[in-house]
Design a protein around this motif. Sequence first.
Motif, short mmCIF file in Angstrom:
data_model
loop_
_atom_site.label_atom_id
_atom_site.label_comp_id
_atom_site.label_asym_id
_atom_site.label_seq_id
_atom_site.Cartn_x
_atom_site.Cartn_y
_atom_site.Cartn_z
N ARG A 94 4.97 0.97 -1.83
CA ARG A 94 4.57 0.98 -3.24
C ARG A 94 5.77 1.24 -4.24
O ARG A 94 5.55 0.38 -5.11
N THR A 95 6.54 2.18 -3.92
CA THR A 95 7.77 2.48 -4.80
C THR A 95 8.49 1.24 -4.81
O THR A 95 8.97 0.67 -6.13
N TYR A 96 8.76 0.54 -3.94
CA TYR A 96 9.67 -0.63 -3.71
C TYR A 96 8.97 -1.87 -4.56
O TYR A 96 9.64 -2.58 -5.18
N THR B 78 6.83 -1.44 -6.94
CA THR B 78 6.97 -1.33 -8.24
C THR B 78 8.30 -1.64 -8.95
O THR B 78 8.37 -1.89 -10.11
N HIS B 79 9.24 -1.00 -8.19
CA HIS B 79 10.93 -1.37 -8.59
C HIS B 79 11.01 -3.11 -8.66
O HIS B 79 11.45 -3.71 -9.57
N PHE B 80 10.38 -3.67 -7.75
CA PHE B 80 10.51 -5.29 -7.55
C PHE B 80 9.76 -5.71 -8.82
O PHE B 80 10.48 -6.58 -9.57
N GLU B 81 8.55 -5.33 -9.32
CA GLU B 81 8.01 -5.82 -10.39
C GLU B 81 8.73 -5.41 -11.61
O GLU B 81 8.82 -6.38 -12.88
N HIS B 82 9.17 -4.54 -11.68
CA HIS B 82 10.33 -4.05 -12.91
C HIS B 82 11.44 -5.00 -13.12
O HIS B 82 11.48 -5.54 -14.38
N TYR B 83 11.97 -5.52 -11.89
CA TYR B 83 13.11 -6.26 -11.94
C TYR B 83 12.61 -7.82 -12.27
O TYR B 83 13.29 -8.54 -12.91
N ILE C 63 12.15 1.87 4.03
CA ILE C 63 12.59 0.62 4.40
C ILE C 63 14.11 0.26 4.23
O ILE C 63 14.64 -0.43 4.98
N ARG C 64 14.56 0.90 3.24
CA ARG C 64 16.09 0.94 2.90
C ARG C 64 16.93 1.35 3.94
O ARG C 64 18.12 0.67 4.47
N SER D 41 0.61 -1.13 0.09
CA SER D 41 -0.07 0.01 0.09
C SER D 41 0.80 1.26 0.07
O SER D 41 1.71 1.43 0.96
N GLY D 42 0.52 2.41 -0.96
CA GLY D 42 1.40 3.57 -1.14
C GLY D 42 0.59 4.50 0.01
O GLY D 42 1.16 5.40 0.48
#
Length: 358
Positions: A72-74, A76-81, A156-157, A64-65
Amino acid sequence: MIDFVPLEYYYPIFMNGTLIIVLFTLLHTAVLKINDPRNISFINVIGFLMLVFLIFYIGLRPVSGRYFVDMRTYATHFEHYRTGGEVISKKDVFFHYFMKFSSQIMSVHSFFLICATVYLYPMYRVSKAFFHKYWFYSFLLLVVSLSFWTYGVNGIRNGMATSLFLMAISFKDRKLWTFAFFILASLFHRTLLLPIGAYLLTLFYNDPKSYLKFWLVAIPLSIVLGGFWTSLFTALGFADDRLGAYLSSQENSGFRFDFLIYSASAVVTGWYFIYKKGFKDLTYYHLYNTYLITNAFWILVIRANFSNRFAYLSWFMMAVVIIYPFLVSSIQRQNLKIGRVIFCYAAFTYFMTYVYYG
């Protein structure tokens, strides 16, 4: 994935659940001595259950963003990879390679579960290494810290990087492991170079009096020359692009006396035990001095937009700095005083969440 809890209740459940644990802990500290077998049994059982529950509660939350912001950004990046995308960041790339590797062998929910484990386990590890069978008191104080939830579900990071720093110092005399985790922490988030550098400095010069003077001097320097320090650190290219943008932003949040008072709680605690009680512990000196250095840096740029991101570079270790002398030194009615410290610390977080910020 834990999807039976409405998203709007995730944080209130965490806050009120930890408050109940704090109250039960306060009750135990009031009626039992710290070394009473019943007390030791309670804190170790409740501590283990709390550790496991939080890993799954935070790690398996829905994406959830709205409620978890950068999550949500994380995702989105995960899905990109996952679909074969190339690494999209040129800085702190280690985390993105870690995410890219994870996307090939697990789901996004398993990835966030690993992130939660990396965030929480070092808090247990450093508490266990420093305080042994009384580790729960330190762990609980870390969990009820003001910034704990934010950096577990949003930043998170950064949260993982600071926990890796705690993991590094948990090895104490095993220098090779300490430096290895320092490197890993800085690869996850370059801002960790500040507390790492501060800690390494204390290995060569570890006098609390000098660092305490530095912290005190930073306050008038910030009040009088706040803009100068912000411009200086911006020119030096401190940290990453986003933190640099916060420093150079035209927005000015003003001098945060509320945050300064909060930060001073750890400073005053260390001062009291070291200079009023004669507490001598080289490990504590390293922790306390590292906190003074990193917090003084934040004070100098306290007017910067989103200065709480700089404050977190010291706040993440505040709980350990505060609880350490209560657990290691010999004091009268030790368990009761520990319970009161935990209650006051948690009450402050509760007040800031539901009253100050509303």
